[in-house]
Design a protein around this motif. Sequence first.
Motif, PDB file in Angstrom:
ATOM      1  N   SER A   1      -0.089  -1.254   0.139  1.00 38.07           N
ATOM      2  CA  SER A   1       0.107   0.120   0.134  1.00 38.07           C
ATOM      3  C   SER A   1       1.286   1.494  -0.125  1.00 38.07           C
ATOM      4  CB  SER A   1      -1.083   0.161   1.023  1.00 38.07           C
ATOM      5  OG  SER A   1      -0.125   0.241   2.475  1.00 38.07           O
ATOM      6  N   SER A   2       2.124   0.786   0.438  1.00 33.67           N
ATOM      7  CA  SER A   2       3.096   2.755   0.588  1.00 33.67           C
ATOM      8  C   SER A   2       3.333   2.551  -0.278  1.00 33.67           C
ATOM      9  CB  SER A   2       3.902   1.610   1.498  1.00 33.67           C
ATOM     10  OG  SER A   2       3.218   2.289   3.300  1.00 33.67           O
ATOM     11  N   HIS A   3       4.063   1.510  -1.862  1.00 37.55           N
ATOM     12  CA  HIS A   3       4.815   1.592  -2.672  1.00 37.55           C
ATOM     13  C   HIS A   3       4.701   1.464  -3.610  1.00 37.55           C
ATOM     14  CE1 HIS A   3       7.453   1.597   1.314  1.00 37.55           C
ATOM     15  NE2 HIS A   3       8.014   1.746   0.561  1.00 37.55           N
ATOM     16  N   ALA A   4       3.731   0.701  -4.019  1.00 41.74           N
ATOM     17  CA  ALA A   4       2.718   0.191  -5.796  1.00 41.74           C
ATOM     18  C   ALA A   4       2.184   1.303  -6.279  1.00 41.74           C
ATOM     19  CB  ALA A   4       2.327  -1.407  -5.387  1.00 41.74           C
ATOM     20  N   ASN A   5       2.589   1.867  -6.564  1.00 35.21           N
ATOM     21  CA  ASN A   5       1.485   3.226  -6.795  1.00 35.21           C
ATOM     22  C   ASN A   5       1.766   3.180  -8.860  1.00 35.21           C
ATOM     23  OD1 ASN A   5       0.813   4.057  -4.802  1.00 35.21           O
ATOM     24  ND2 ASN A   5       3.676   5.757  -4.231  1.00 35.21           N
ATOM     25  N   ARG A   6       1.865   2.159  -9.268  1.00 35.67           N
ATOM     26  CA  ARG A   6       1.898   1.703 -10.343  1.00 35.67           C
ATOM     27  C   ARG A   6      -0.226   1.292 -10.349  1.00 35.67           C
ATOM     28  NH1 ARG A   6       4.705  -2.105  -8.896  1.00 35.67           N
ATOM     29  NH2 ARG A   6       4.916  -3.934  -8.913  1.00 35.67           N
ATOM     30  N   TYR A   7      -0.893   1.483  -9.352  1.00 41.49           N
ATOM     31  CA  TYR A   7      -1.703   0.388  -8.984  1.00 41.49           C
ATOM     32  C   TYR A   7      -2.762   1.611  -7.866  1.00 41.49           C
ATOM     33  CZ  TYR A   7       0.532  -3.740 -10.427  1.00 41.49           C
ATOM     34  OH  TYR A   7       1.047  -4.786 -10.306  1.00 41.49           O
ATOM     35  N   LEU A   8      -4.357   2.309  -8.466  1.00 44.43           N
ATOM     36  CA  LEU A   8      -5.127   2.701  -7.918  1.00 44.43           C
ATOM     37  C   LEU A   8      -4.649   1.025  -6.708  1.00 44.43           C
ATOM     38  CD1 LEU A   8      -6.845   5.009  -6.928  1.00 44.43           C
ATOM     39  CD2 LEU A   8      -8.222   4.083  -8.276  1.00 44.43           C
ATOM     40  N   ILE A   9      -4.727   1.658  -5.354  1.00 47.99           N
ATOM     41  CA  ILE A   9      -5.224   0.709  -4.215  1.00 47.99           C
ATOM     42  C   ILE A   9      -5.859   1.073  -3.361  1.00 47.99           C
ATOM     43  CG2 ILE A   9      -3.859  -0.296  -2.696  1.00 47.99           C
ATOM     44  CD1 ILE A   9      -1.212   0.174  -3.510  1.00 47.99           C
ATOM     45  N   ILE A  10      -7.284  -0.136  -3.469  1.00 49.01           N
ATOM     46  CA  ILE A  10      -8.291   0.633  -2.339  1.00 49.01           C
ATOM     47  C   ILE A  10      -8.056  -0.944  -1.108  1.00 49.01           C
ATOM     48  CG2 ILE A  10     -10.185   0.488  -2.370  1.00 49.01           C
ATOM     49  CD1 ILE A  10     -10.247   1.228  -5.432  1.00 49.01           C
ATOM     50  N   HIS A  11      -8.867  -0.121   0.129  1.00 44.49           N
ATOM     51  CA  HIS A  11      -9.063  -1.198   1.019  1.00 44.49           C
ATOM     52  C   HIS A  11      -9.909  -1.753   0.762  1.00 44.49           C
ATOM     53  CE1 HIS A  11      -9.807  -1.909   5.664  1.00 44.49           C
ATOM     54  NE2 HIS A  11      -8.979  -2.772   5.156  1.00 44.49           N
ATOM     55  N   ALA A  12     -10.137  -3.095   0.169  1.00 42.40           N
ATOM     56  CA  ALA A  12     -11.061  -3.763   0.310  1.00 42.40           C
ATOM     57  C   ALA A  12     -10.740  -5.248   0.000  1.00 42.40           C
ATOM     58  CB  ALA A  12     -11.822  -3.199  -1.155  1.00 42.40           C
ATOM     59  N   ALA A  13     -11.843  -6.138  -0.082  1.00 44.72           N
ATOM     60  CA  ALA A  13     -11.402  -7.764  -0.381  1.00 44.72           C
ATOM     61  C   ALA A  13     -11.936  -7.609  -1.629  1.00 44.72           C
ATOM     62  CB  ALA A  13     -12.603  -8.745   0.365  1.00 44.72           C
ATOM     63  N   VAL A  14     -11.374  -8.627  -2.372  1.00 44.98           N
ATOM     64  CA  VAL A  14     -11.903  -8.652  -3.639  1.00 44.98           C
ATOM     65  C   VAL A  14     -11.859  -9.839  -4.007  1.00 44.98           C
ATOM     66  CG1 VAL A  14     -10.670  -8.070  -6.393  1.00 44.98           C
ATOM     67  CG2 VAL A  14     -10.387  -7.132  -4.565  1.00 44.98           C
ATOM     68  N   VAL A  15     -12.885 -10.524  -5.319  1.00 43.98           N
ATOM     69  CA  VAL A  15     -13.256 -12.406  -5.008  1.00 43.98           C
ATOM     70  C   VAL A  15     -13.679 -12.096  -6.623  1.00 43.98           C
ATOM     71  CG1 VAL A  15     -14.125 -12.973  -3.278  1.00 43.98           C
ATOM     72  CG2 VAL A  15     -15.423 -11.800  -4.131  1.00 43.98           C
ATOM     73  N   GLU A  16     -13.622 -13.155  -7.445  1.00 46.29           N
ATOM     74  CA  GLU A  16     -13.814 -13.461  -9.208  1.00 46.29           C
ATOM     75  C   GLU A  16     -14.735 -14.247  -9.546  1.00 46.29           C
ATOM     76  OE1 GLU A  16     -12.504 -14.651 -12.831  1.00 46.29           O
ATOM     77  OE2 GLU A  16     -11.863 -15.339 -10.708  1.00 46.29           O
ATOM     78  N   ARG A  17     -15.134 -14.181 -10.353  1.00 42.58           N
ATOM     79  CA  ARG A  17     -15.831 -15.636 -10.874  1.00 42.58           C
ATOM     80  C   ARG A  17     -16.678 -15.238 -12.231  1.00 42.58           C
ATOM     81  NH1 ARG A  17     -22.636 -15.924  -9.251  1.00 42.58           N
ATOM     82  NH2 ARG A  17     -21.854 -14.230 -10.358  1.00 42.58           N
ATOM     83  N   GLY A  18     -15.802 -16.339 -12.716  1.00 38.03           N
ATOM     84  CA  GLY A  18     -16.196 -15.764 -14.446  1.00 38.03           C
ATOM     85  C   GLY A  18     -15.996 -14.530 -15.318  1.00 38.03           C
ATOM     86  N   GLY A  19     -14.413 -14.727 -14.947  1.00 37.69           N
ATOM     87  CA  GLY A  19     -13.605 -13.055 -14.800  1.00 37.69           C
ATOM     88  C   GLY A  19     -14.130 -12.117 -14.995  1.00 37.69           C
ATOM     89  N   TYR A  20     -14.982 -11.876 -13.750  1.00 39.27           N
ATOM     90  CA  TYR A  20     -15.635  -9.983 -13.415  1.00 39.27           C
ATOM     91  C   TYR A  20     -15.420 -10.426 -11.747  1.00 39.27           C
ATOM     92  CZ  TYR A  20     -18.274 -10.337 -17.539  1.00 39.27           C
ATOM     93  OH  TYR A  20     -18.851 -10.326 -19.219  1.00 39.27           O
TER      94      TYR A  20
END
Length: 304
Positions: A109-128
């Motif tokens: 969260s402090s160094h990977a600024n090539r991404y927009l970083i959000i405090h959130a869980a993320v799960v995926e199904r079928g590519g979404y």
Amino acid sequence: MKVSALSFQELGIRLKKGGIFLRTGSFVTHLQTSISSVADGIGLLYADYPLVEHAGFADFHVSLASPRTLRRWFKPQVLFLFDGKPAFKPLPLDQAFPTFEWGLNWCVSSHANRYLIIHAAVVERGGYAAILPAPPGSGKSTLCAALVCRGWRLLSDELALVRVSDGKIIPLPRPVSLKNESIDIIQRYEPDAVFSRKVSDTMKGTVAHMKAPSDSIAYATEPARAAWVIFPKYQAGAATRLEALPQSRAFMRVADNAFNYSLLGVRGFETMAGLIDASLCYDFSYSVLDEAIETFAALKPPVP
């Protein structure tokens, strides 16, 4: 080679001497420590993760060590070191493995600024991807753990990484952090899940980590398309309810949960706008996990 190819003894020796280069999603972490509880946690929860041999490069160079003060004789502590320097105040030694997890979250969260970083869980199904932003205590990790135990792919429990160049969600599957009553709830919900031992009296109460599913780790290089932004809220006795949320309100609430939205400037705004435009947005309250799983199973992706 995966971590599981090493015996616990071999892993402990490597961690103590030169350290290991551990790949988690897009990141390589060079970890060095002689603390046995950290080695135990790595051996148990990171068994399916690849080791990068002869890398010579790592995104993060971290180590965990006991401060060499007089205090170590009666109240031993652990320090999380980043590039050889303490990143936080020392914590009780018993919290060494959770400290590694919290420290690695801080590194990203402090160094990977090539991404927009959000405090959130993320799960995926079928590519979404379903993005679940929420403050601590909202039931986010409990819901995330239940979903991945029922077939959703874990992209992350703590940090949603939105690639600025194309808005794709980049996986960072690592152990799911559970706290207090949530630990027993998920252990009853999925008796076969693998957990680290409970550590009590931390700044977050009692914590334990659940091993990420092997399939999620195997597909850790495959990004997903944002489809849903869902704000979860566990409420004891509450009916399961999914309510549509205006995108304008969702935008501001996601921005409140972003670590580097302002730092990215125009790129942060454009990335956030693209994320919200591509997603259906909801508030979600629940108290029964099976009903929550059914609700998520019925989600339909946005119409292009």
